[in-house]
Design an enzyme around this catalytic site. Structure first.
Site, mmCIF file in Angstrom:
data_model
loop_
_atom_site.group_PDB
_atom_site.id
_atom_site.type_symbol
_atom_site.label_atom_id
_atom_site.label_comp_id
_atom_site.label_asym_id
_atom_site.label_seq_id
_atom_site.Cartn_x
_atom_site.Cartn_y
_atom_site.Cartn_z
ATOM 1 C CG MET A 97 -15.311 30.345 35.483
ATOM 2 S SD MET A 97 -15.880 28.908 36.373
ATOM 3 C CE MET A 97 -14.444 28.529 37.347
ATOM 4 C CD GLU B 89 -14.120 34.873 41.922
ATOM 5 O OE1 GLU B 89 -15.089 34.856 41.116
ATOM 6 O OE2 GLU B 89 -13.286 33.956 42.010
ATOM 7 C CB CYS C 9 -16.157 27.936 21.397
ATOM 8 S SG CYS C 9 -16.771 26.463 20.567
HETATM 9 P P1 ADP Z 1 -10.124 33.832 35.341
HETATM 10 O O1 ADP Z 1 -9.871 34.798 36.481
HETATM 11 O O2 ADP Z 1 -10.750 34.493 34.141
HETATM 12 O O3 ADP Z 1 -10.862 32.583 35.756
HETATM 13 P P2 ADP Z 1 -7.309 33.279 35.602
HETATM 14 O O4 ADP Z 1 -6.611 34.597 35.480
HETATM 15 O O5 ADP Z 1 -7.541 32.745 36.996
HETATM 16 O O6 ADP Z 1 -8.704 33.350 34.796
HETATM 17 O O7 ADP Z 1 -6.523 32.127 34.836
HETATM 18 C C1 ADP Z 1 -6.078 32.265 33.508
HETATM 19 C C2 ADP Z 1 -5.073 31.151 33.261
HETATM 20 O O8 ADP Z 1 -5.743 29.895 33.319
HETATM 21 C C3 ADP Z 1 -4.404 31.145 31.910
HETATM 22 O O9 ADP Z 1 -3.299 32.008 31.837
HETATM 23 C C4 ADP Z 1 -3.952 29.680 31.789
HETATM 24 O O10 ADP Z 1 -2.707 29.493 32.443
HETATM 25 C C5 ADP Z 1 -4.998 28.926 32.601
HETATM 26 N N1 ADP Z 1 -5.959 28.154 31.816
HETATM 27 C C6 ADP Z 1 -6.449 26.948 32.185
HETATM 28 N N2 ADP Z 1 -7.388 26.511 31.308
HETATM 29 C C7 ADP Z 1 -7.485 27.445 30.343
HETATM 30 C C8 ADP Z 1 -8.292 27.583 29.150
HETATM 31 N N3 ADP Z 1 -9.184 26.644 28.784
HETATM 32 N N4 ADP Z 1 -8.141 28.690 28.399
HETATM 33 C C9 ADP Z 1 -7.243 29.628 28.763
HETATM 34 N N5 ADP Z 1 -6.463 29.582 29.867
HETATM 35 C C10 ADP Z 1 -6.571 28.496 30.664
HETATM 36 ZN ZN ZN Z 2 -15.394 24.628 21.029
#
Ligand code: ADP
Ligand code: ZN
Length: 205
Positions: free
Chosen positions: A31, A103, A191
């Site tokens: 995520m 998803e 991590c």
């Molecule tokens: P996913 O679909 O993999 O859940 P998204 O594309 O919805 O990811 O969201 C990615 C975005 O989330 C990043 O560009 C950043 O703005 C935000 N974000 C929030 N928390 C984090 C984190 N811990 N690491 C990286 N990005 C994060």
């Molecule tokens: Zn860590």
């Protein structure tokens, strides 16, 4: 620190389908790793190229019906909610060139055959999903989709504890359910060292 995902120009080179076959691209990671952003980026570029695009997202129950896919950073794209892989197939139009699926981990195993069929029919299929559940186990059917994909992209988040490259989705509340719909704010990217792989993981280490 593991190197961040760097986009190359493979996408551009793939535009020419000499034998009429399609292909499967899978985007996986934890995520917050940017899977939806990357999926939406590819879909928007396909539309700029005037390709016919259809986008799908699993509908987990009758109440949950979103008409768009969205990233945590606010990017969105219209999408069709579907209950099953068969319903997705039934909704595909003949002239669709690109099929986006977000998803992917919430689909039934029938999605593997569905995706293969679409690619065999000449369509480019891009499917994003979580590769591990909140306990760190492979999240089916993503492992099967990774096996049949021509192209795989692994995205990484940033560990909220230490700033390292994150590969895990830490659940920060207690629940035995594999899926928690509408649980935003209840997971965080971690991590390998900071991830606690138990359903009753404490929020403070
Ligand atoms: P996913 O679909 O993999 O859940 P998204 O594309 O919805 O990811 O969201 C990615 C975005 O989330 C990043 O560009 C950043 O703005 C935000 N974000 C929030 N928390 C984090 C984190 N811990 N690491 C990286 N990005 C994060
Ligand atoms: Zn860590």
């Amino acid at each position: 620190m593991v190197e961040e995902f760097v986009f190359d120009n493979t996408e551009e080179r793939r535009k020419h389908r000499k034998n009429g076959a399609g292909w499967v691209e899978v985007i996986v990671g934890s995520m917050f790793s940017g899977k939806s952003e990357e999926l939406i980026r590819r879909l928007k570029r396909a539309q700029i190229a005037r390709q016919k695009v259809q986008v799908f997202k699993p509908k987990l129950d009758d109440r949950y019906s979103v008409e768009e896919i969205a990233s945590h950073s606010g990017m969105t794209h219209v999408s069709n909610p579907v209950m099953t892989a068969q319903e997705l197939l039934d909704r595909i139009k003949d002239d669709t060139e690109v099929v986006g699926i977000d998803e992917g981990q919430f689909f039934d195993i029938g999605i593997v055959n569905a995706v293969n069929q679409l690619a065999n029919d000449g369509k480019r299929v891009i499917i994003a999903g979580l590769d591990q559940d909140y306990t760190g186990k492979p999240f089916e059917p993503m492992p099967q989709l990774l096996s049949i994909a021509e192209f795989i992209t692994k995205t990484h988040a940033i560990c909220v504890r230490c700033g390292e490259t994150a590969n895990y989705s830490q659940r920060t509340f207690e629940s035995e359910a594999l899926v928690e719909v509408g649980a935003s704010g209840k997971y965080e990217a971690r991590c390998r060292r900071c991830f606690v792989p138990h359903s009753d993981a404490p929020t403070v280490l």
